[in-house]
Scaffold this active site. Structure first.
Site, PDB file in Angstrom:
ATOM      1  N   SER A  69     -38.835  24.646  21.012  1.00 20.23           N
ATOM      2  CA  SER A  69     -40.185  24.554  20.297  1.00 20.23           C
ATOM      3  C   SER A  69     -40.593  23.074  20.434  1.00 20.23           C
ATOM      4  CB  SER A  69     -39.820  24.962  18.764  1.00 20.23           C
ATOM      5  OG  SER A  69     -39.638  26.517  18.894  1.00 20.23           O
TER       6      SER A  69
HETATM    7  N1  SAH Z   1     -35.823  27.215  18.094  1.00 21.47           N
HETATM    8  C1  SAH Z   1     -35.629  27.513  19.348  1.00 21.47           C
HETATM    9  C2  SAH Z   1     -36.558  28.506  19.920  1.00 21.47           C
HETATM   10  C3  SAH Z   1     -36.267  29.399  21.289  1.00 21.47           C
HETATM   11  S1  SAH Z   1     -37.545  30.606  21.753  1.00 21.47           S
HETATM   12  C4  SAH Z   1     -35.617  26.498  20.039  1.00 21.47           C
HETATM   13  O1  SAH Z   1     -36.343  25.381  19.790  1.00 21.47           O
HETATM   14  O2  SAH Z   1     -34.946  26.220  21.084  1.00 21.47           O
HETATM   15  C5  SAH Z   1     -36.894  31.829  20.852  1.00 21.47           C
HETATM   16  C6  SAH Z   1     -35.679  32.603  21.016  1.00 21.47           C
HETATM   17  O3  SAH Z   1     -35.759  33.778  20.534  1.00 21.47           O
HETATM   18  C7  SAH Z   1     -35.165  32.611  22.410  1.00 21.47           C
HETATM   19  O4  SAH Z   1     -34.369  31.966  22.641  1.00 21.47           O
HETATM   20  C8  SAH Z   1     -35.285  34.329  22.569  1.00 21.47           C
HETATM   21  O5  SAH Z   1     -34.299  34.652  23.564  1.00 21.47           O
HETATM   22  C9  SAH Z   1     -34.660  34.416  21.209  1.00 21.47           C
HETATM   23  N2  SAH Z   1     -35.033  36.064  20.839  1.00 21.47           N
HETATM   24  C10 SAH Z   1     -36.110  36.867  21.127  1.00 21.47           C
HETATM   25  N3  SAH Z   1     -36.127  38.350  20.416  1.00 21.47           N
HETATM   26  C11 SAH Z   1     -34.985  37.980  19.965  1.00 21.47           C
HETATM   27  C12 SAH Z   1     -34.420  39.290  19.098  1.00 21.47           C
HETATM   28  N4  SAH Z   1     -34.644  40.411  18.996  1.00 21.47           N
HETATM   29  N5  SAH Z   1     -33.382  38.782  18.574  1.00 21.47           N
HETATM   30  C13 SAH Z   1     -32.876  37.348  18.822  1.00 21.47           C
HETATM   31  N6  SAH Z   1     -33.248  36.441  19.206  1.00 21.47           N
HETATM   32  C14 SAH Z   1     -34.492  36.658  19.778  1.00 21.47           C
END
Ligand code: SAH
Length: 218
Positions: A69
């Site tokens: 993010s």
């Molecule tokens: N705060 C993190 C955001 C990552 S993007 C950062 O800054 O790195 C969002 C994440 O949610 C991704 O890694 C994706 O794989 C995960 N995601 C998507 N659907 C999901 C689900 N159903 N359960 C758990 N994680 C999920």
């Protein structure tokens, strides 16, 4: 090639500029959030070919079509979540991704339980968090829609992937006076919302328009 110390100094300076210009000079005034974002080395959470852009004012790809993010978004969501819950509360994080948001919350003293759907990302973020001695209370590979019943109830729930509807499990696993911060799809696109639980009922506040990856249904 720069020595490791020279790299650390260069990255610290870049973080300082990031915190000042993108966060403090906007509307984030919470010292604990500013301190954590100054301290946590964001470049550790970014893939090698993206390191030069680690402090840019936008999200960055971390592989598997996912993103770390934008720094401002992490600061804004962390502030919304932590302002209203007691220090050291249990926090459920949905979508650990790079592990950067996890590190910020762990550093701020919360008992963090993080769920990530993709095992490759979970392994990678675990390595980085272990290396920095910032491992959360638990990291689970699974579907965030289900929450983490055995570890709840949570004082806070924070999600970095956009659901179509607030999952029932989140409502059920949220403690009284607990806070949820998450993006949600609406007919006008994605918005960031903050929910507060009072006497078993959730009230919702719309915060701002956002763009997140989808919370994948499995
Ligand atoms: N705060 C993190 C955001 C990552 S993007 C950062 O800054 O790195 C969002 C994440 O949610 C991704 O890694 C994706 O794989 C995960 N995601 C998507 N659907 C999901 C689900 N159903 N359960 C758990 N994680 C999920």
């Amino acid at each position: 090639m720069l020595s490791p110390i020279a790299v650390a100094v260069r990255e610290e300076v870049a973080r300082h500029k990031m915190v000042l210009e993108q966060i403090a000079q906007r509307d984030i005034t919470d010292d604990r959030v500013l301190k954590a974002m100054q301290k946590i080395p964001r470049h550790f959470f970014v893939p090698d070919d993206m390191k030069k852009m680690a402090h840019d004012d936008n999200p960055l790809p971390i592989g598997h079509e996912q993103t770390i993010s934008q720094p401002y978004m992490v600061a804004a969501m962390t502030t919304l979540l932590t302002r209203l819950i007691p220090d050291g509360s249990k926090v459920l994080e949905i979508g650990s991704g790079s592990g950067y948001q996890t590190a910020i919350l762990v550093d701020m003293g919360y008992e963090v339980h993080s769920i990530e759907l993709l095992p490759e990302l979970l392994e990678q973020s675990k390595k980085v968090l272990q290396g920095l001695d910032l491992m959360p209370a638990s990291m689970t590979c699974g579907d965030g829609h289900l929450g983490l019943l055995e570890r709840g109830p949570f004082g806070g729930i924070i999600a970095a992937a956009c659901a179509k509807k607030l999952p029932k499990a989140w409502k059920q696993q949220l403690a009284e006076q607990g806070v949820i911060v998450a993006p949600m799809s609406t007919i006008n696109g994605q918005h960031l919302f903050r929910w507060l639980k009072n006497q078993g009922k959730l009230s919702r506040k719309k915060v701002m328009g956002v763009r997140f990856v989808p919370l994948v249904r499995v």
